[in-house]
Design a protein around this motif. Structure first.
Motif, short mmCIF file in Angstrom:
data_model
loop_
_atom_site.label_atom_id
_atom_site.label_comp_id
_atom_site.label_asym_id
_atom_site.label_seq_id
_atom_site.Cartn_x
_atom_site.Cartn_y
_atom_site.Cartn_z
N PRO A 12 1.02 -1.41 0.01
CA PRO A 12 0.04 0.04 0.09
C PRO A 12 0.67 1.11 0.03
O PRO A 12 1.90 1.26 0.41
N GLU A 13 0.28 2.48 -0.50
CA GLU A 13 1.04 3.72 -0.57
C GLU A 13 1.45 4.16 0.89
O GLU A 13 2.30 4.70 1.06
N GLN A 14 0.46 3.82 1.79
CA GLN A 14 0.77 4.13 3.07
C GLN A 14 -0.08 3.51 4.20
O GLN A 14 -0.90 3.05 3.86
N VAL A 15 0.52 3.49 5.25
CA VAL A 15 0.01 2.63 6.45
C VAL A 15 -0.94 3.48 7.15
O VAL A 15 -0.54 4.92 7.42
N ALA A 16 -1.94 3.07 7.50
CA ALA A 16 -3.10 3.89 8.23
C ALA A 16 -3.80 2.95 9.53
O ALA A 16 -3.68 1.88 9.35
N PHE A 17 -4.14 3.96 10.51
CA PHE A 17 -4.79 3.00 11.68
C PHE A 17 -6.12 2.57 10.99
O PHE A 17 -6.84 3.35 10.48
N TYR A 41 -3.16 16.27 19.53
CA TYR A 41 -2.55 15.16 19.08
C TYR A 41 -2.25 15.43 17.51
O TYR A 41 -2.96 16.18 17.17
N GLY A 42 -1.61 14.57 16.97
CA GLY A 42 -1.30 14.50 15.40
C GLY A 42 -1.18 13.22 15.05
O GLY A 42 -0.94 12.27 15.70
N MET A 43 -1.67 13.07 13.61
CA MET A 43 -1.43 11.76 13.10
C MET A 43 -0.66 11.63 11.72
O MET A 43 -0.95 12.51 10.98
N SER A 44 0.03 10.58 11.45
CA SER A 44 0.85 10.51 10.27
C SER A 44 0.83 9.31 9.62
O SER A 44 0.82 8.41 10.43
N ASN A 45 0.38 9.34 8.56
CA ASN A 45 0.30 8.30 7.61
C ASN A 45 1.49 8.06 6.72
O ASN A 45 1.40 8.81 5.70
N LEU A 46 2.39 7.02 6.86
CA LEU A 46 3.73 7.21 5.95
C LEU A 46 3.60 5.90 5.38
O LEU A 46 2.93 4.96 5.44
N ARG A 47 4.73 5.53 4.60
CA ARG A 47 4.89 4.50 3.74
C ARG A 47 5.00 3.20 4.63
O ARG A 47 4.47 2.18 4.29
N ILE A 66 2.43 6.44 19.27
CA ILE A 66 1.84 5.19 19.11
C ILE A 66 1.92 4.88 17.63
O ILE A 66 1.42 5.46 16.80
N GLU A 67 2.82 3.87 17.51
CA GLU A 67 3.01 3.68 15.91
C GLU A 67 2.70 2.17 15.73
O GLU A 67 2.54 1.12 16.37
N LYS A 68 2.20 1.95 14.43
CA LYS A 68 1.78 0.70 13.73
C LYS A 68 2.88 0.57 12.73
O LYS A 68 2.71 1.37 11.49
N ARG A 69 3.39 -0.87 12.73
CA ARG A 69 4.44 -1.07 11.82
C ARG A 69 4.23 -2.28 11.43
O ARG A 69 4.48 -3.30 11.96
N PRO A 70 3.37 -2.52 10.19
CA PRO A 70 2.86 -3.85 9.78
C PRO A 70 4.04 -4.88 9.65
O PRO A 70 3.58 -5.98 9.67
#
Length: 111
Positions: A12-17, A41-47, A66-70
């Motif tokens: 995917p182009e970017q990871v999101a919650f 708060y702030g949110m970032s959807n990166l590759r 809080i990070e999500k790294r699939p």
């Protein structure tokens, strides 16, 4: 032999919650705001990852990320809570369990 289109193998182009993940995070965020601990708060959807950053004041560095790294879901776990200094406070595949490290801080602040 069948040939699969290349589009099926793209990342995917970017990871999101996901919505259920955001419900858990925003539930904790609301309790911490009510306790006067967090303000923004702030949110970032990166590759490679999605990040939910928590601030005490708008113009400073985040208190927690809080990070999500699939890509790490089969190794250390795809969710992590990272402190202001970059130290990983908790990591795992169950977001509810990972967020408990921050809920303990809420219990201490209320007492």
């Amino acid at each position: 032999m069948t040939v699969q289109p290349l589009s099926q193998f793209r990342t995917p182009e970017q990871v999101a919650f996901h919505r259920t993940e955001l419900n858990l995070i925003l539930g904790l965020y609301g309790r911490m705001v009510a306790a006067g601990e967090w303000r923004d708060y702030g949110m970032s959807n990166l590759r490679e990852m999605a990040v939910f950053s928590v601030f005490r004041r708008t113009a400073e560095n985040p208190l927690y990320r809080i990070e999500k790294r699939p890509k790490l879901r089969l190794k250390q776990g795809q969710y992590a809570v990272v402190g202001m200094d970059g130290q990983i406070l908790k990591r795992g595949n169950d977001l509810r369990q990972v967020l408990r490290v921050l809920e303990r801080k809420l219990i201490r602040s209320v007492n």
